[in-house]
Write an enzyme that holds these catalytic residues in place. Structure first.
Site, PDB file in Angstrom:
ATOM      1  N   ASP A   1       0.878  -1.168   0.000  1.00 49.11           N
ATOM      2  CA  ASP A   1       0.000   0.000   0.000  1.00 49.11           C
ATOM      3  C   ASP A   1       0.920   1.224   0.000  1.00 49.11           C
ATOM      4  OD1 ASP A   1      -2.050   1.785   0.039  1.00 49.11           O
ATOM      5  OD2 ASP A   1      -3.124   0.868   1.717  1.00 49.11           O
TER       6      ASP A   1
HETATM    7  C1  BGC Z   1      -4.931   3.410  -0.028  1.00 54.08           C
HETATM    8  C2  BGC Z   1      -5.057   2.399  -1.170  1.00 54.08           C
HETATM    9  C3  BGC Z   1      -4.871   3.090  -2.489  1.00 54.08           C
HETATM   10  C4  BGC Z   1      -3.525   3.774  -2.496  1.00 54.08           C
HETATM   11  C5  BGC Z   1      -3.228   4.519  -3.775  1.00 54.08           C
HETATM   12  C6  BGC Z   1      -3.656   4.206  -0.143  1.00 54.08           C
HETATM   13  O1  BGC Z   1      -3.663   5.261   0.777  1.00 54.08           O
HETATM   14  O2  BGC Z   1      -4.964   2.734   1.203  1.00 54.08           O
HETATM   15  O3  BGC Z   1      -6.307   1.766  -1.116  1.00 54.08           O
HETATM   16  O4  BGC Z   1      -4.978   2.176  -3.536  1.00 54.08           O
HETATM   17  O5  BGC Z   1      -3.481   4.722  -1.434  1.00 54.08           O
HETATM   18  O6  BGC Z   1      -4.020   5.653  -3.878  1.00 54.08           O
END
Ligand code: BGC
Length: 758
Positions: free
Chosen positions: A229
């Protein structure tokens, strides 16, 4: 493309570099070897492609796109075909926009109504979350675009989301928090998996070898790459060793250098870096070799599809006196700011820059319906002024029916933080009370990603749960309210009466950086049913404008072995006067079991469409997994021999049909007896029982409770029940103290040897 050969041509620096992003949204290119950059994008229910200066928080606008209903809504459809088609549409859009991977679906379990990201998640039930995400992944990937199932794993709160440790026992993880990932990996093979921010039992998901390698790859057979993530990496070198292939977005080269240094210092096997590169490049080239940028993206067509999906997701929670559907000629007051500007998506990384949105007021007017509108409350001001209330009451009085659009504003429910209560804004509650007092025929339409309290439930006649239904939700709501679409959604989660009823209430959020999952497997209806608690609306509940009947339950066998499958068939009939769809649900229960288990668990569902008067047979196939629990002794699924109940109906609390099937285990649990083993356990094991019965009889005699005889005085002192209980809980070593069994240490040794040989 010979990926291995390609990797063998890369320098260590190039390989370490490939293991992190080029920028926020791209994997790295290695131009001299013809390795291109590929782009990924959120996700999950639309494209959030940021074309210019990328920024994680979305301050820079992303391209105009189509916002489909969020997972909280699509889960309510219980319609795997429909979500597969939505996935296909998303896959086409990705091809058009040259995106290699769509970052979703998000399948974390809705452990508490408070989780800020619940709107993005499917359900409190792992089977439903698994089925819906599997179908969505199959849909997207049918277009040769990857998905990233997220957030692996146990990411069920936003509070301290980058540091908190989700501490759960093995059985809880396997039965509740893993199955959606497991099913999707086994049945749909997502191209990528996104590991979560949090730690699990103390170890960050991004550096957890048990999670990312043992379970995900070795057990489930995952073949793609794991990405972090955004910003979830703490120790990058440990991450490579654990199976984290791609760090997103990047660390400005710091972590790449750490990988190089670790390899040079002999602390990290270069083969592991090679492996990560191979996995990343397999996916990069799978996309590149199948790229079709000339795929058309008809946004108007997808808007229409989004409207159809949204309508089929809506859950009719209550409909007294069949107030709904409304007649087209009815004078209807649409009240509440959400009627004009619906809340149809959540804040954060899934936020779509919609090319258009339709509110209910606009949609109703376009359809030529006789509607009036009153704002009722202000979302921005979080208030309902006296003036707004008076206008709303007047509109309600002047109309035959009043429809209040209510729910959670963005500030109440968002990525990044959790809710602190389960209420909708007080101003909205006040408005609903005032409108209901002014017009007895009041309907409430709700926009929210998670359960809310409904203090006014007894004073309104109908409630339609629309969830966060995407950019076309206004149109969809009008179609359902006025009967063009017969509602067919069912709740993918329980609505407790009060927040305090939720099983995680005492521990949710945790203490400091530790959040313990003390309710174990008793999440959602698994808890409410076991406790026989009243809920506001149960899991699986959903009404229709027609009626359905369930009959003729048939099972393919009365008794099976755990290696067999069982077919369960039921007839579903539309007994009302209009076309409709319902969700036939099958639950399995193990009424007598050694492990403490929920009363029932969802193990099958089918969305069935029926004309008035029509009947259809619906079949379900059950296998070992349908009856099993996770056994912590053998670290595997296990079925305990015995009778299981199979219940079928239209909600977890409306199950008119029931059958019993015997399932026999083909796996003998390993046993090891010691002098501390108690009679109860020995007697429960048929083989041990044979050996131990004679000793037990003798010991009973000593307590004066042999089958025949025994003095009256002895019987008075120790009742038969007490003697029995004392025996049951007595360890074998007790026989040394009280007599009746082996009298010496040697004899005890012999007995144990005999018991452990069987
Ligand atoms: C979120 C993800 C997301 C990623 C990219 C993160 O903060 O938890 O779900 O895909 O950012 O935007």
């Amino acid at each position: 493309m010979d990926i291995r050969k390609l990797v063998s041509q890369m320098t260590l620096e190039e390989k370490a570099g490939l293991c992190s992003g080029d920028d926020f949204w791209h994997t790295k290119a290695v131009e001299r070897l013809g390795i291109p950059r590929t782009m990924v994008s959120d996700g999950p229910h639309g494209l959030r492609k940021q074309s210019q200066e990328a920024d994680h928080l979305g301050i820079n606008d992303s391209i105009k796109a189509v916002c489909f209903p969020a997972a909280s809504a699509t889960a309510a459809s219980f319609d795997t075909d429909m979500i597969r088609q939505m996935g296909e549409a998303l896959g086409d859009s990705c091809q058009h926009e040259e995106l290699s991977v769509l970052l979703g679906p998000a399948v974390n379990i809705k452990r508490s109504p408070l989780c800020g990201r619940n709107f993005e998640y499917f359900s409190e039930d792992p089977y439903l979350a698994g089925k819906m995400s599997t179908a969505m992944i199959q849909g997207v990937q049918s277009r040769n675009v990857g998905t990233s199932i997220k957030h692996f794993a146990c990411n069920n709160q936003e509070h301290r989301r980058m540091s908190s440790s989700s501490d759960a026992d093995e059985r809880t993880m396997r039965e509740i928090y893993f199955p959606a990932f497991e099913m999707a990996v086994k049945e749909a093979q997502p191209w990528t998996v996104m590991c979560s921010y949090n730690r699990i039992n103390g170890v960050y998901a991004s550096e957890n070898p048990w999670l990312l390698t043992d379970v995900l790859r070795k057990e489930w057979g995952f073949e793609g790459y794991v990405m972090s993530d955004w910003g979830a990496v703490s120790d990058r070198v440990a991450g490579v060793a654990a199976g984290l292939d791609l760090e997103m977005p990047a660390s400005g080269g710091v972590n790449d250098r750490k990988i190089v240094e670790a390899v040079r210092a002999g602390k990290l096997d270069e083969k592991l870096v090679d492996l990560a590169c191979e996995r990343i490049l397999n996916i990069v080239f799978r996309y590149v070799e199948n790229a079709k940028p000339d795929t058309p993206w008809d946004q108007e067509k997808q808007h229409a599809q989004a409207a159809e999906i949204a309508a089929d997701c809506m859950v009719l929670l209550k409909n007294e006196e069949n107030l709904l559907p409304l007649a087209k000629e009815d004078a209807v007051a649409l009240i509440g700011e959400f009627a004009e500007k619906p809340r149809f998506q959540g804040g954060g990384s899934s936020h779509i820059n919609c090319f258009k949105t339709t509110g209910a007021v606009e949609a109703a007017k376009a359809a030529g319906l006789k509607v009036t509108y009153a704002q009722g409350y202000s979302v921005a001001g979080d208030e309902a002024t006296e003036e707004m209330l008076a206008e709303a009451v007047a509109a309600a009085k002047a109309a035959r029916v009043a429809v209040v659009f209510a729910g959670l504003p963005d500030s109440y429910e968002s990525e990044g933080y959790d809710r602190t209560h389960m209420r909708i804004p007080d101003c909205q509650n006040r408005l609903i009370e005032a409108v209901a007092a002014a017009n007895p025929d009041t309907v409430v339409v709700l926009h929210n990603g998670s359960p809310v309290e409904m203090p006014w439930i007894g004073r309104v006649k109908a409630v339609l749960e629309a969830y966060l239904g995407g950019q076309a939700v206004g149109e969809a709501a009008v179609r359902v309210l006025f009967g063009d679409v017969n509602p067919s959604g069912h709740l993918p989660e329980s609505f407790p009466i009060r927040l305090e009823d939720n099983p995680s209430y005492l521990f949710y959020g945790g203490e400091g950086n530790v959040t313990e999952y003390r309710e174990g497997v008793f999440v959602g209806y698994r808890y409410y049913d076991k406790k026989k608690m009243e809920v506001l609306f149960p899991f699986g509940h959903g009404l229709s404008y027609t009626t359905f009947a369930y009959s003729n339950l048939r099972v393919s066998a009365d008794s099976i072995r755990d290696t067999d499958t069982l077919t369960v068939t039921v007839t579903v009939s539309n007994t009302g006067s209009r076309f409709g769809k319902t969700v036939a649900q099958l639950y399995v229960g193990d009424p007598e079991s050694t492990p403490i288990r929920p009363v029932r668990e969802l193990k099958g569902f089918k969305k069935v469409a029926l004309e008035s008067g029509e009947s259809k047979d619906v079949s379900f196939t059950l296998d070992k997994r349908s009856f099993a629990y996770w056994n912590q002794q053998i670290h595997d699924w296990h079925v305990e021999t015995g009778d299981f109940t199979i219940e079928i109906g239209s909600s977890s609390r409306d199950l008119p049909l029931k059958a019993t099937v015997k399932v026999e285990s083909t796996v003998e649990l390993p046993r090891h007896y010691t002098a501390d083993s108690i009679y109860l356990d020995l007697m429960a094991d048929p083989k041990a029982r044979e050996i131990i019965t004679a000793f037990m009889k003798k010991t009973m005699e000593i307590f004066g409770h042999e089958e025949e005889g025994g003095t009256d005085a002895a019987k008075e002192a120790i009742s038969a029940d007490m003697a029995m209980a004392m025996m049951k809980y007595m360890p074998l070593r007790g026989m040394l103290s009280f007599g009746g069994g082996p009298e010496s240490a040697k004899e005890m040794e012999n007995l144990l040897e005999q018991l452990n040989k069987i």
